[in-house]
Design a protein around this motif. Sequence first.
Motif, PDB file in Angstrom:
ATOM      1  N   LYS A 154       0.773  -1.118   0.090  1.00 18.06           N
ATOM      2  CA  LYS A 154       0.227   0.025   0.072  1.00 18.06           C
ATOM      3  C   LYS A 154       0.744   1.218   0.016  1.00 18.06           C
ATOM      4  O   LYS A 154       1.847   1.075   0.804  1.00 18.06           O
ATOM      5  CB  LYS A 154      -1.076   0.081   1.251  1.00 18.06           C
ATOM      6  CG  LYS A 154      -2.109  -1.210   1.120  1.00 18.06           C
ATOM      7  CD  LYS A 154      -3.046  -0.745   2.152  1.00 18.06           C
ATOM      8  CE  LYS A 154      -3.898  -2.112   2.401  1.00 18.06           C
ATOM      9  NZ  LYS A 154      -4.754  -2.218   1.293  1.00 18.06           N
ATOM     10  N   ILE A 200       0.357   5.632   0.222  1.00 17.84           N
ATOM     11  CA  ILE A 200      -0.766   6.737   0.513  1.00 17.84           C
ATOM     12  C   ILE A 200      -0.134   8.102   0.406  1.00 17.84           C
ATOM     13  O   ILE A 200       0.933   8.178   0.679  1.00 17.84           O
ATOM     14  CB  ILE A 200      -1.011   6.487   2.329  1.00 17.84           C
ATOM     15  CG1 ILE A 200      -1.678   5.166   2.731  1.00 17.84           C
ATOM     16  CG2 ILE A 200      -1.956   7.778   2.452  1.00 17.84           C
ATOM     17  CD1 ILE A 200      -1.863   4.836   4.248  1.00 17.84           C
ATOM     18  N   THR A 240      -6.592  10.538   6.482  1.00 16.59           N
ATOM     19  CA  THR A 240      -5.533  10.038   7.369  1.00 16.59           C
ATOM     20  C   THR A 240      -4.676  11.175   7.973  1.00 16.59           C
ATOM     21  O   THR A 240      -4.960  12.279   7.365  1.00 16.59           O
ATOM     22  CB  THR A 240      -4.713   9.132   6.441  1.00 16.59           C
ATOM     23  OG1 THR A 240      -3.838   8.477   7.632  1.00 16.59           O
ATOM     24  CG2 THR A 240      -3.776   9.850   5.697  1.00 16.59           C
ATOM     25  N   GLU A 278      -5.324   5.928  -0.802  1.00 17.67           N
ATOM     26  CA  GLU A 278      -4.677   4.724  -0.366  1.00 17.67           C
ATOM     27  C   GLU A 278      -4.587   3.592  -1.680  1.00 17.67           C
ATOM     28  O   GLU A 278      -5.569   3.394  -2.342  1.00 17.67           O
ATOM     29  CB  GLU A 278      -5.245   3.914   0.564  1.00 17.67           C
ATOM     30  CG  GLU A 278      -4.476   2.881   1.146  1.00 17.67           C
ATOM     31  CD  GLU A 278      -5.175   2.008   2.375  1.00 17.67           C
ATOM     32  OE1 GLU A 278      -4.616   2.062   3.382  1.00 17.67           O
ATOM     33  OE2 GLU A 278      -6.246   1.735   2.133  1.00 17.67           O
ATOM     34  N   THR A 335      -3.434   0.423  -3.236  1.00 13.93           N
ATOM     35  CA  THR A 335      -3.075  -1.051  -3.333  1.00 13.93           C
ATOM     36  C   THR A 335      -2.237  -1.416  -4.532  1.00 13.93           C
ATOM     37  O   THR A 335      -2.991  -1.254  -5.587  1.00 13.93           O
ATOM     38  CB  THR A 335      -4.013  -2.014  -2.983  1.00 13.93           C
ATOM     39  OG1 THR A 335      -4.863  -1.463  -1.670  1.00 13.93           O
ATOM     40  CG2 THR A 335      -3.673  -3.389  -2.560  1.00 13.93           C
ATOM     41  N   ASN A 351       4.640   3.573   4.850  1.00  9.36           N
ATOM     42  CA  ASN A 351       4.293   2.487   5.493  1.00  9.36           C
ATOM     43  C   ASN A 351       5.410   1.338   5.862  1.00  9.36           C
ATOM     44  O   ASN A 351       5.163   0.656   6.613  1.00  9.36           O
ATOM     45  CB  ASN A 351       3.265   1.657   4.586  1.00  9.36           C
ATOM     46  CG  ASN A 351       1.992   2.258   4.464  1.00  9.36           C
ATOM     47  OD1 ASN A 351       1.361   2.385   5.304  1.00  9.36           O
ATOM     48  ND2 ASN A 351       1.602   2.497   3.108  1.00  9.36           N
ATOM     49  N   ALA A 398       2.880   6.486   8.057  1.00  4.98           N
ATOM     50  CA  ALA A 398       1.265   6.370   7.955  1.00  4.98           C
ATOM     51  C   ALA A 398       0.600   6.276   9.147  1.00  4.98           C
ATOM     52  O   ALA A 398       1.210   5.496  10.051  1.00  4.98           O
ATOM     53  CB  ALA A 398       1.291   5.424   6.823  1.00  4.98           C
ATOM     54  N   PHE A 405      -5.876   4.863   8.015  1.00  9.45           N
ATOM     55  CA  PHE A 405      -6.622   5.351   6.889  1.00  9.45           C
ATOM     56  C   PHE A 405      -7.982   4.996   6.872  1.00  9.45           C
ATOM     57  O   PHE A 405      -8.306   4.158   6.965  1.00  9.45           O
ATOM     58  CB  PHE A 405      -5.909   4.901   5.581  1.00  9.45           C
ATOM     59  CG  PHE A 405      -6.445   5.513   4.208  1.00  9.45           C
ATOM     60  CD1 PHE A 405      -5.840   6.295   3.717  1.00  9.45           C
ATOM     61  CD2 PHE A 405      -7.691   4.695   3.818  1.00  9.45           C
ATOM     62  CE1 PHE A 405      -6.470   6.832   2.601  1.00  9.45           C
ATOM     63  CE2 PHE A 405      -8.270   5.394   2.479  1.00  9.45           C
ATOM     64  CZ  PHE A 405      -7.441   6.529   2.042  1.00  9.45           C
TER      65      PHE A 405
END
Length: 178
Positions: free
Chosen positions: A11, A13, A40, A64, A66, A108, A140, A143
């Motif tokens: 992930k 962000i 976030t 976010e 993925t 992350n 992070a 979220f």
Amino acid sequence: MDEGDDLMEEKAIFAGGCFWCMVKPFDELPGIIKVVSGYTGGHTVNPTYEEVCSGTTGHTEAVEITFDPSIITYKQLVEIYWHQTDPTDAMGQFVDRGDSYRPVIFYNSEEQYDVATQSKKELEESGKFDQPIVTQIEEAQVFYPAEEYHQDFYKKNRTHYQNYRQASGRDKFIESKW
């Protein structure tokens, strides 16, 4: 996906102003599994759009992403991110002003932190901008997905999205700088 599937997922962000404008640049790339608009970086649990807009939650509008790192790398995503923002504007992006629209790369992992920090340094040293690069790099936090009507806004409300993007000055800036 079943647990036995070999799909790799990570992930990323990113906050770069209105989350509506941050989805499409990533959404259609190979290796992107999904892009979710949300909030976030703040202190309010499960905030609403109205609460975030009030400036009392500490949250920032963000996406976010993925992704499958065997197809697209985090470094590539960071490079795409820079090309969607004005990294010299700490208090918002384009017509969207305030902390909830500030530019931030939320990492992350230590690896993501290193990639983001190195990329920011390279951008600073490139001389592309006359002003300092002020995009923050922060760890992070939780979220929170935004309300459903914000998800895939560029697909659901094409005309509104295109008009907003153009009127915001984002496209003109991107075209002139990148």
